[in-house]
Design a protein around this motif. Structure first.
Motif, PDB file in Angstrom:
ATOM      1  N   TYR A 220     -24.626  -2.904 -39.713  1.00 42.97           N
ATOM      2  CA  TYR A 220     -24.573  -1.826 -38.734  1.00 42.97           C
ATOM      3  C   TYR A 220     -23.912  -2.236 -37.423  1.00 42.97           C
ATOM      4  N   THR A 221     -23.425  -1.211 -36.732  1.00 46.49           N
ATOM      5  CA  THR A 221     -22.934  -1.360 -35.373  1.00 46.49           C
ATOM      6  C   THR A 221     -23.866  -0.578 -34.465  1.00 46.49           C
ATOM      7  N   VAL A 222     -23.915  -0.985 -33.213  1.00 48.65           N
ATOM      8  CA  VAL A 222     -24.778  -0.346 -32.227  1.00 48.65           C
ATOM      9  C   VAL A 222     -23.886   0.413 -31.258  1.00 48.65           C
ATOM     10  N   LYS A 223     -24.140   1.707 -31.124  1.00 49.15           N
ATOM     11  CA  LYS A 223     -23.342   2.547 -30.230  1.00 49.15           C
ATOM     12  C   LYS A 223     -24.261   3.334 -29.321  1.00 49.15           C
ATOM     13  N   GLU A 224     -23.668   3.881 -28.267  1.00 51.14           N
ATOM     14  CA  GLU A 224     -24.425   4.736 -27.360  1.00 51.14           C
ATOM     15  C   GLU A 224     -23.777   6.115 -27.375  1.00 51.14           C
ATOM     16  N   ILE A 225     -24.569   7.117 -27.722  1.00 54.48           N
ATOM     17  CA  ILE A 225     -24.104   8.496 -27.765  1.00 54.48           C
ATOM     18  C   ILE A 225     -25.078   9.331 -26.948  1.00 54.48           C
ATOM     19  N   ASP A 226     -24.560   9.995 -25.929  1.00 51.57           N
ATOM     20  CA  ASP A 226     -25.405  10.804 -25.033  1.00 51.57           C
ATOM     21  C   ASP A 226     -26.591  10.003 -24.509  1.00 51.57           C
ATOM     22  N   GLU A 227     -26.331   8.778 -24.100  1.00 51.85           N
ATOM     23  CA  GLU A 227     -27.324   7.868 -23.529  1.00 51.85           C
ATOM     24  C   GLU A 227     -28.408   7.444 -24.518  1.00 51.85           C
ATOM     25  N   GLN A 228     -28.187   7.666 -25.811  1.00 51.81           N
ATOM     26  CA  GLN A 228     -29.117   7.198 -26.839  1.00 51.81           C
ATOM     27  C   GLN A 228     -28.441   6.112 -27.657  1.00 51.81           C
ATOM     28  N   VAL A 229     -29.218   5.122 -28.044  1.00 49.92           N
ATOM     29  CA  VAL A 229     -28.706   4.065 -28.908  1.00 49.92           C
ATOM     30  C   VAL A 229     -28.712   4.586 -30.343  1.00 49.92           C
ATOM     31  N   VAL A 230     -27.590   4.386 -31.038  1.00 51.68           N
ATOM     32  CA  VAL A 230     -27.458   4.838 -32.417  1.00 51.68           C
ATOM     33  C   VAL A 230     -26.937   3.683 -33.268  1.00 51.68           C
ATOM     34  N   LEU A 231     -27.639   3.424 -34.372  1.00 51.54           N
ATOM     35  CA  LEU A 231     -27.184   2.424 -35.332  1.00 51.54           C
ATOM     36  C   LEU A 231     -26.401   3.138 -36.423  1.00 51.54           C
ATOM     37  N   HIS A 232     -25.182   2.675 -36.689  1.00 56.60           N
ATOM     38  CA  HIS A 232     -24.358   3.202 -37.782  1.00 56.60           C
ATOM     39  C   HIS A 232     -24.123   2.056 -38.747  1.00 56.60           C
ATOM     40  N   GLY A 233     -24.478   2.264 -40.022  1.00 57.89           N
ATOM     41  CA  GLY A 233     -24.292   1.203 -40.998  1.00 57.89           C
ATOM     42  C   GLY A 233     -24.374   1.719 -42.411  1.00 57.89           C
ATOM     43  N   ASP A 234     -24.821   0.844 -43.305  1.00 54.26           N
ATOM     44  CA  ASP A 234     -24.885   1.159 -44.729  1.00 54.26           C
ATOM     45  C   ASP A 234     -26.315   1.057 -45.238  1.00 54.26           C
ATOM     46  N   CYS A 235     -26.619   1.865 -46.243  1.00 54.90           N
ATOM     47  CA  CYS A 235     -27.908   1.814 -46.926  1.00 54.90           C
ATOM     48  C   CYS A 235     -27.959   0.535 -47.759  1.00 54.90           C
ATOM     49  N   LYS A 236     -29.055  -0.183 -47.661  1.00 53.34           N
ATOM     50  CA  LYS A 236     -29.198  -1.421 -48.435  1.00 53.34           C
ATOM     51  C   LYS A 236     -29.307  -1.134 -49.929  1.00 53.34           C
ATOM     52  N   LYS A 237     -29.839   0.041 -50.309  1.00 52.48           N
ATOM     53  CA  LYS A 237     -30.005   0.375 -51.735  1.00 52.48           C
ATOM     54  C   LYS A 237     -28.714   0.808 -52.387  1.00 52.48           C
ATOM     55  N   CYS A 238     -28.005   1.791 -51.786  1.00 53.46           N
ATOM     56  CA  CYS A 238     -26.860   2.384 -52.464  1.00 53.46           C
ATOM     57  C   CYS A 238     -25.522   2.095 -51.795  1.00 53.46           C
ATOM     58  N   GLY A 239     -25.547   1.630 -50.551  1.00 52.50           N
ATOM     59  CA  GLY A 239     -24.318   1.307 -49.850  1.00 52.50           C
ATOM     60  C   GLY A 239     -23.674   2.464 -49.107  1.00 52.50           C
ATOM     61  N   ASP A 240     -24.223   3.668 -49.233  1.00 49.03           N
ATOM     62  CA  ASP A 240     -23.657   4.815 -48.531  1.00 49.03           C
ATOM     63  C   ASP A 240     -23.937   4.710 -47.027  1.00 49.03           C
ATOM     64  N   PRO A 241     -23.133   5.397 -46.211  1.00 49.58           N
ATOM     65  CA  PRO A 241     -23.343   5.357 -44.761  1.00 49.58           C
ATOM     66  C   PRO A 241     -24.665   5.999 -44.342  1.00 49.58           C
ATOM     67  N   VAL A 242     -25.325   5.363 -43.380  1.00 49.79           N
ATOM     68  CA  VAL A 242     -26.556   5.888 -42.798  1.00 49.79           C
ATOM     69  C   VAL A 242     -26.489   5.668 -41.290  1.00 49.79           C
ATOM     70  N   ALA A 243     -27.333   6.368 -40.563  1.00 47.57           N
ATOM     71  CA  ALA A 243     -27.416   6.209 -39.114  1.00 47.57           C
ATOM     72  C   ALA A 243     -28.864   6.358 -38.679  1.00 47.57           C
ATOM     73  N   ARG A 244     -29.173   5.747 -37.534  1.00 49.52           N
ATOM     74  CA  ARG A 244     -30.528   5.824 -36.993  1.00 49.52           C
ATOM     75  C   ARG A 244     -30.422   5.952 -35.476  1.00 49.52           C
ATOM     76  N   VAL A 245     -31.006   7.016 -34.938  1.00 49.04           N
ATOM     77  CA  VAL A 245     -31.070   7.198 -33.497  1.00 49.04           C
ATOM     78  C   VAL A 245     -32.309   6.486 -32.982  1.00 49.04           C
ATOM     79  N   ILE A 246     -32.145   5.682 -31.957  1.00 52.14           N
ATOM     80  CA  ILE A 246     -33.264   4.960 -31.351  1.00 52.14           C
ATOM     81  C   ILE A 246     -33.626   5.693 -30.071  1.00 52.14           C
ATOM     82  N   ASP A 247     -34.808   6.324 -30.073  1.00 51.74           N
ATOM     83  CA  ASP A 247     -35.208   7.060 -28.882  1.00 51.74           C
ATOM     84  C   ASP A 247     -36.461   6.515 -28.272  1.00 51.74           C
TER      85      ASP A 247
END
Length: 71
Positions: A44-71
């Motif tokens: 994953y990469t760590v980005k900031e969108i609208d002052e929120q931290v967002v992780l963009h990366g891959d699913c460990k199970k299937c490899g498809d893209p996933v994201a997680r907003v850290i609030d």
């Protein structure tokens, strides 16, 4: 991490300010729309969108893209 957008040092600083144990829990608590389950995010990469931290990366199970907003 094949993303060509610039690294967000501000987002990285916020991400690293979270205790390591909590960061690990957040990494393992990401929803994958393909698996229809909570999975671990990898590469994953760590980005900031609208002052929120967002992780963009891959699913460990299937490899498809996933994201997680850290609030």
């Amino acid at each position: 991490m094949g993303n060509d957008s610039p690294i967000s040092f501000s987002a990285h600083k916020k991400w690293l300010s979270i205790p390591k144990e909590m960061r690990s829990k957040l990494e393992r608590n990401v929803f994958c729309a393909t698996c229809l389950d909570v999975v671990q995010i990898i590469n994953y990469t760590v980005k900031e969108i609208d002052e929120q931290v967002v992780l963009h990366g891959d699913c460990k199970k299937c490899g498809d893209p996933v994201a997680r907003v850290i609030d």
